[in-house]
Design a protein around this motif. Structure first.
Motif, PDB file in Angstrom:
ATOM      1  N   GLY A 128       0.838  -1.189   0.000  1.00 24.68           N
ATOM      2  CA  GLY A 128       0.000   0.000   0.000  1.00 24.68           C
ATOM      3  C   GLY A 128       0.872   1.238   0.000  1.00 24.68           C
ATOM      4  N   PHE A 129       0.325   2.338  -0.519  1.00 27.95           N
ATOM      5  CA  PHE A 129       1.113   3.554  -0.707  1.00 27.95           C
ATOM      6  C   PHE A 129       0.311   4.758  -0.213  1.00 27.95           C
ATOM      7  CE2 PHE A 129       2.152   0.340  -3.739  1.00 27.95           C
ATOM      8  CZ  PHE A 129       3.543   0.342  -3.799  1.00 27.95           C
ATOM      9  N   LEU A 159      -3.856  11.754  -3.614  1.00 33.46           N
ATOM     10  CA  LEU A 159      -2.978  11.048  -2.675  1.00 33.46           C
ATOM     11  C   LEU A 159      -2.531  11.972  -1.544  1.00 33.46           C
ATOM     12  CD1 LEU A 159      -1.740   8.154  -2.563  1.00 33.46           C
ATOM     13  CD2 LEU A 159       0.316   9.117  -3.606  1.00 33.46           C
ATOM     14  N   ALA A 160      -2.122  13.190  -1.899  1.00 31.96           N
ATOM     15  CA  ALA A 160      -1.546  14.110  -0.906  1.00 31.96           C
ATOM     16  C   ALA A 160      -2.591  14.786  -0.029  1.00 31.96           C
ATOM     17  CB  ALA A 160      -0.709  15.166  -1.619  1.00 31.96           C
ATOM     18  N   LEU A 161      -3.753  15.129  -0.595  1.00 33.49           N
ATOM     19  CA  LEU A 161      -4.757  15.858   0.181  1.00 33.49           C
ATOM     20  C   LEU A 161      -5.580  14.941   1.079  1.00 33.49           C
ATOM     21  CD1 LEU A 161      -6.016  18.385  -2.531  1.00 33.49           C
ATOM     22  CD2 LEU A 161      -4.403  18.809  -0.669  1.00 33.49           C
ATOM     23  N   ASP A 167      -4.081   1.014  -2.824  1.00 27.77           N
ATOM     24  CA  ASP A 167      -3.552  -0.340  -2.905  1.00 27.77           C
ATOM     25  C   ASP A 167      -2.596  -0.489  -4.085  1.00 27.77           C
ATOM     26  OD1 ASP A 167      -5.186  -0.560  -5.181  1.00 27.77           O
ATOM     27  OD2 ASP A 167      -6.729  -1.712  -4.135  1.00 27.77           O
ATOM     28  N   ALA A 168      -1.978  -1.651  -4.173  1.00 26.32           N
ATOM     29  CA  ALA A 168      -0.956  -1.877  -5.192  1.00 26.32           C
ATOM     30  C   ALA A 168      -1.527  -1.778  -6.595  1.00 26.32           C
ATOM     31  CB  ALA A 168      -0.299  -3.235  -4.978  1.00 26.32           C
ATOM     32  N   ALA A 169      -2.745  -2.278  -6.788  1.00 24.37           N
ATOM     33  CA  ALA A 169      -3.355  -2.221  -8.118  1.00 24.37           C
ATOM     34  C   ALA A 169      -3.568  -0.782  -8.559  1.00 24.37           C
ATOM     35  CB  ALA A 169      -4.678  -2.986  -8.118  1.00 24.37           C
ATOM     36  N   THR A 170      -3.970   0.081  -7.629  1.00 27.03           N
ATOM     37  CA  THR A 170      -4.145   1.496  -7.948  1.00 27.03           C
ATOM     38  C   THR A 170      -2.809   2.149  -8.236  1.00 27.03           C
ATOM     39  OG1 THR A 170      -6.122   1.604  -6.548  1.00 27.03           O
ATOM     40  CG2 THR A 170      -5.061   3.694  -7.109  1.00 27.03           C
ATOM     41  N   ALA A 171      -1.804   1.817  -7.440  1.00 29.68           N
ATOM     42  CA  ALA A 171      -0.465   2.362  -7.670  1.00 29.68           C
ATOM     43  C   ALA A 171       0.055   1.984  -9.051  1.00 29.68           C
ATOM     44  CB  ALA A 171       0.497   1.869  -6.592  1.00 29.68           C
ATOM     45  N   LEU A 172      -0.253   0.779  -9.494  1.00 25.66           N
ATOM     46  CA  LEU A 172       0.138   0.345 -10.835  1.00 25.66           C
ATOM     47  C   LEU A 172      -0.609   1.145 -11.892  1.00 25.66           C
ATOM     48  CD1 LEU A 172       1.604  -1.684 -12.715  1.00 25.66           C
ATOM     49  CD2 LEU A 172      -0.381  -3.199 -12.423  1.00 25.66           C
ATOM     50  N   ASP A 173      -1.908   1.305 -11.726  1.00 26.17           N
ATOM     51  CA  ASP A 173      -2.713   2.068 -12.674  1.00 26.17           C
ATOM     52  C   ASP A 173      -2.253   3.517 -12.751  1.00 26.17           C
ATOM     53  OD1 ASP A 173      -5.092   2.465 -14.401  1.00 26.17           O
ATOM     54  OD2 ASP A 173      -5.807   3.673 -12.718  1.00 26.17           O
ATOM     55  N   TRP A 174      -1.820   4.077 -11.639  1.00 24.50           N
ATOM     56  CA  TRP A 174      -1.386   5.473 -11.587  1.00 24.50           C
ATOM     57  C   TRP A 174       0.048   5.670 -12.074  1.00 24.50           C
ATOM     58  CZ3 TRP A 174      -3.451   7.892  -6.363  1.00 24.50           C
ATOM     59  CH2 TRP A 174      -4.855   7.933  -6.420  1.00 24.50           C
ATOM     60  N   GLY A 175       0.816   4.597 -12.194  1.00 26.04           N
ATOM     61  CA  GLY A 175       2.185   4.721 -12.680  1.00 26.04           C
ATOM     62  C   GLY A 175       3.239   4.846 -11.609  1.00 26.04           C
ATOM     63  N   LEU A 176       2.880   4.567 -10.357  1.00 19.99           N
ATOM     64  CA  LEU A 176       3.856   4.655  -9.268  1.00 19.99           C
ATOM     65  C   LEU A 176       4.765   3.435  -9.233  1.00 19.99           C
ATOM     66  CD1 LEU A 176       4.833   6.324  -6.834  1.00 19.99           C
ATOM     67  CD2 LEU A 176       3.090   5.169  -5.450  1.00 19.99           C
TER      68      LEU A 176
END
Length: 257
Positions: A128-129, A159-161, A167-176
Motif C-alpha cells: 500500500g502507498f 494522494l496528498a490531500l 492499494d498496489a493495483a491502484t499504484a500500478l494504474d497510476w504509474g507509481l
C-alpha cells in the motif's frame, strides 16, 4: 559491503541488495538510517554491479520519517534532515546502476518517496502507498516531489490531500510502480525485471539514465537539444560501436563495458 546498524547490504553476482533493517521502527527514516542508506548507495555506485535492489525487512517497506527524530529537532535541524533525505533520493537517480524498489507492506510518506525515486518498482499485491501528511499535521511536501513526477497532478492531489492509502493495483494504474505480483512471487519478479533492465552496455545505460532524468522536467525544445548532443556523443562509445557492428554483422554483441 561494509558494516551498518540500520541496513543490510549484500551482493549476489551483478546485483547489490540494500535492505532497510529497522523492522521494530517500521523502517522509519532517522538521520542515522538515511546516512547509512546514502553511504551504501554511494558505495554501490562505485562498484561494477549493474543493478541495485532497495528492500525492507519486516512487515512494512518504510513508514517514512522517524517522528521521534523529527520532533527533537529545531527548524535548522529539520531542514538538515530533509536535505539529507533529498540527497539520498537524488543520489539513487544519479547512480550508473539501475535501482529497483522491492515493495511489500506499506510505503508511506518518505517511504513512498523512496519508491518514486527508484528507477523501477515492483510491488507485492499486499503493498500500500500513502502520503499521509494530508490528514495529519505535517504535510508531505518533499515526498510529493518525485511522486508528482510519476503519477500526474490530479492523482497526486488525491494522494496528498486525502492522505489515504492506495492499494498496489491502484499504484500500478497510476504509474507509481511497474509491476504488481503475488506476494510469494515478489523476489522472482524483481529479479526478472532487473535482468531485462540491465542488459547491454553498462556505460551506455548509465549515460542514458542520467540523460532521462535531466530532460524530464525541461521544455520539449530544451529536452531535444540536450538529448541530441548526448546521443551524438554516445554514438562514439565502444558499446554503441559494438552494438551497431553486431547488428550489421548479424551476430550477438560482445559488450566491452
Amino acid at each position: 559491503m561494509g558494516e551498518y546498524e540500520h541496513i543490510l547490504v549484500k551482493r549476489d553476482g551483478d546485483t547489490i541488495t540494500v535492505t532497510m533493517n529497522r523492522a521494530a521502527r517500521r523502517n522509519s527514516l532517522s538521520a542515522d538510517h538515511l546516512s547509512e542508506l546514502l553511504a551504501a548507495f554511494r558505495s554501490a555506485g562505485e562498484t561494477d554491479a549493474t543493478g541495485i535492489v532497495l528492500a525492507g525487512a519486516g512487515p512494512v517497506f518504510s513508514a517514512g520519517h522517524d517522528f521521534g527524530d523529527v520532533a527533537s529537532r529545531d527548524l535548522m535541524g529539520v531542514r538538515s534532515l530533509l536535505t539529507l533525505c533529498t540527497e539520498l533520493m537524488r543520489t539513487m537517480q544519479s547512480l550508473p546502476q539501475v535501482v529497483i524498489a522491492r515493495v511489500h507492506g506499506l510505503a508511506t510518506a518518505a517511504g513512498c518517496q523512496l519508491v518514486a525515486s527508484c528507477d523501477l518498482a515492483v510491488a507485492a499485491a499486499s503493498a500500500g502507498f500513502a502520503l499521509p501528511g494530508g490528514k495529519g499535521g505535517w504535510f508531505c511536501h518533499t515526498p510529493a516531489v518525485p511522486v508528482a513526477r510519476s503519477i500526474g497532478r490530479k492523482r497526486l492531489m488525491e494522494l496528498a490531500l486525502t492522505g489515504d492509502v492506495v492499494d498496489a493495483a491502484t499504484a500500478l494504474d497510476w504509474g507509481l510502480v511497474n509491476r504488481v505480483v503475488p506476494d510469494d512471487s515478489l523476489d522472482d519478479a524483481v529479479a526478472e525485471l532487473l535482468a531485462r533492465a540491465t542488459r547491454g552496455s553498462r556505460a551506455s545505460k548509465a549515460m542514458g539514465k542520467q540523460t532521462l532524468y535531466a530532460q524530464l522536467d525541461r521544455p520539449e525544445a530544451d529536452a531535444y537539444a540536450l538529448a541530441v548532443e548526448v546521443m551524438a556523443s554516445a554514438s562514439q562509445l565502444p558499446g554503441a560501436r559494438e552494438g551497431m557492428a553486431a547488428f550489421l554483422e548479424k551476430r550477438h554483441a560482445e559488450w566491452p563495458d
